[in-house]
Design an enzyme around this catalytic site. Structure first.
Site, PDB file in Angstrom:
ATOM      1  N   ASN A 256      32.436  42.809  33.357  1.00 30.91           N
ATOM      2  CA  ASN A 256      32.284  44.242  33.139  1.00 30.91           C
ATOM      3  C   ASN A 256      33.321  45.043  33.911  1.00 30.91           C
ATOM      4  O   ASN A 256      33.600  46.192  33.569  1.00 30.91           O
ATOM      5  CB  ASN A 256      30.883  44.698  33.548  1.00 30.91           C
TER       6      ASN A 256
ATOM      7  N   LYS B 207      25.080  31.979  39.722  1.00 28.82           N
ATOM      8  CA  LYS B 207      24.762  32.920  38.650  1.00 28.82           C
ATOM      9  C   LYS B 207      24.905  32.172  37.335  1.00 28.82           C
ATOM     10  O   LYS B 207      25.964  31.627  37.027  1.00 28.82           O
ATOM     11  CB  LYS B 207      25.701  34.129  38.676  1.00 28.82           C
TER      12      LYS B 207
END
Length: 371
Positions: free
Chosen positions: A106, A229
């Site tokens: 992002n 993650k």
């Protein structure tokens, strides 16, 4: 299995209790760089010196929602919009997120120079400190195609104010890797990195490389690897890792290892199988809604958590479908800032902006009701 220390130290241990007793140091706020030229050699050296000279505090990771922040650019020049980067970080901190991540997907890390990457992280850290969020940790995406550059990025992350490094596996020469190549990569990066690292498993970004639970569990034994993650969306894998490493959860300290989901659309699923929380791009749009799912689960309100998770998942599909272009469009529509991604990513048409807004509308209405 020995438990990790819960002291506010990022270098917690996993299988063995290694001595780590840093001298407590207070953190002094580094000088704001908003007025400095982002491409000036003097401003770069001055800002880096300010961070190096500043006393650092050790910011521990805790279960919750972490947001991979958007990088904002000036519409006419595509230069970094430092003021908006800082204001956005503070908006998320005020919403109650557990931490921020710079240089993720992002954050358009692949569109940034090394100097820009450092400036984004430094601006984020400064903005948080100036707003009183000294305690909030900042992860920094540090993936690269060579072990050498990855270590360099970890060092730059530390000198820019980052607390942890989020590391993707290299993938360009995937066909030539041996079975042990990725294990050696992560171990060598962890050995050399001045900040703890988290393993980032995102097959879609690395030519399909999907690190399995056995490898991550093995790597979790390294004292400088403190979490993972999983953007692969495999909750079975996440559950296996969480169980094997005794991951920290919203209700249990466990070993301290952070086992994180990589998307908001499986936040509740992550918690149910023993995960620590999520690192989710949707948090840029609706941080309070993402946090609320975890809060409801923690308090035993599972039915309400399921209902909210459904709304979050629908909103996350809009984010996944639109990518960073759609996320920035939604920020512009609903919050008055966002701008555009760097070229060659396209600028959305008026019709596309309307479609993005429609996809996020339900979630944003919920988010604003939580204010």
């Amino acid at each position: 299995m020995a438990r990790r220390s819960n002291n506010p130290s990022p270098r917690s241990t996993f299988h063995q209790d290694l001595p780590f007793n840093p001298t407590p140091r207070s953190h002094s706020i580094v000088e704001s760089i908003y007025s400095q030229s982002q491409y000036s050699e003097s401003s770069e050296s001055t800002a880096a010196s300010s961070v190096d000279d500043a006393h650092r505090i050790l910011r521990s990771l805790r279960p919750g929602v972490y947001v991979p922040t958007v990088t904002f650019f000036q519409a006419d020049t595509e230069d970094l919009d430092l003021e908006t980067i800082g204001k956005h970080a503070v908006r998320l901190a005020k919403a109650g997120v557990a931490g921020l991540t710079t240089q993720g997907s992002n954050g358009e890390a692949v569109h940034l120079t090394h100097q820009e990457r450092k400036l984004v992280t430094r601006t984020t850290r400064n903005a948080l400190d100036n707003a009183g969020f000294h305690h909030l940790p900042v992860m920094v995406g540090c993936g690269s195609q060579s072990t050498r550059e990855t270590i360099e990025l970890c060092r730059e992350a530390m000198t820019s104010g980052g607390d942890y490094a989020l590391v993707l596996p290299p993938s360009y020469y995937k066909a030539m890797y041996k079975a042990e190549s990725l294990v050696e990569f992560f171990e060598e990066v962890a050995d050399a990195s001045p900040i703890p690292i988290l393993i980032y498993n995102y097959p879609g970004a690395v030519a399909g490389i999907d690190i399995d639970s056995d490898v991550i569990t093995k790597l979790a034994q390294h004292p400088n690897i403190v979490g993972c993650k999983l953007t692969c969306g495999n909750t079975g894998k996440l559950g296996r890792i969480a169980s094997a490493v005794d991951a920290v959860t919203p209700s249990e300290d466990g070993s301290g290892f952070m086992c994180m989901g990589g998307s908001a659309d499986f936040t509740l699923q992550t918690l149910v199988v023993g995960g620590s929380g999520v690192v989710c791009g949707l948090g840029n749009i609706a941080p309070k809604a993402c946090i609320k799912v975890i809060d409801l689960y923690k308090t035993g309100k599972l039915d309400e958590a399921k209902q909210l998770q459904a709304v979050v998942a629908r909103g996350d599909w809009a984010a996944i479908s639109g990518g960073i272009v759609g996320t920035k469009s939604a920020l512009q529509t609903f919050y008055g800032y966002g701008g555009f991604a760097r070229k060659p990513l396209p600028r959305p048409s008026q019709q596309e902006n309307a479609e993005y807004a429609s996809g996020f509308k339900e979630l944003v209405e919920l988010e604003k009701s939580l204010s």
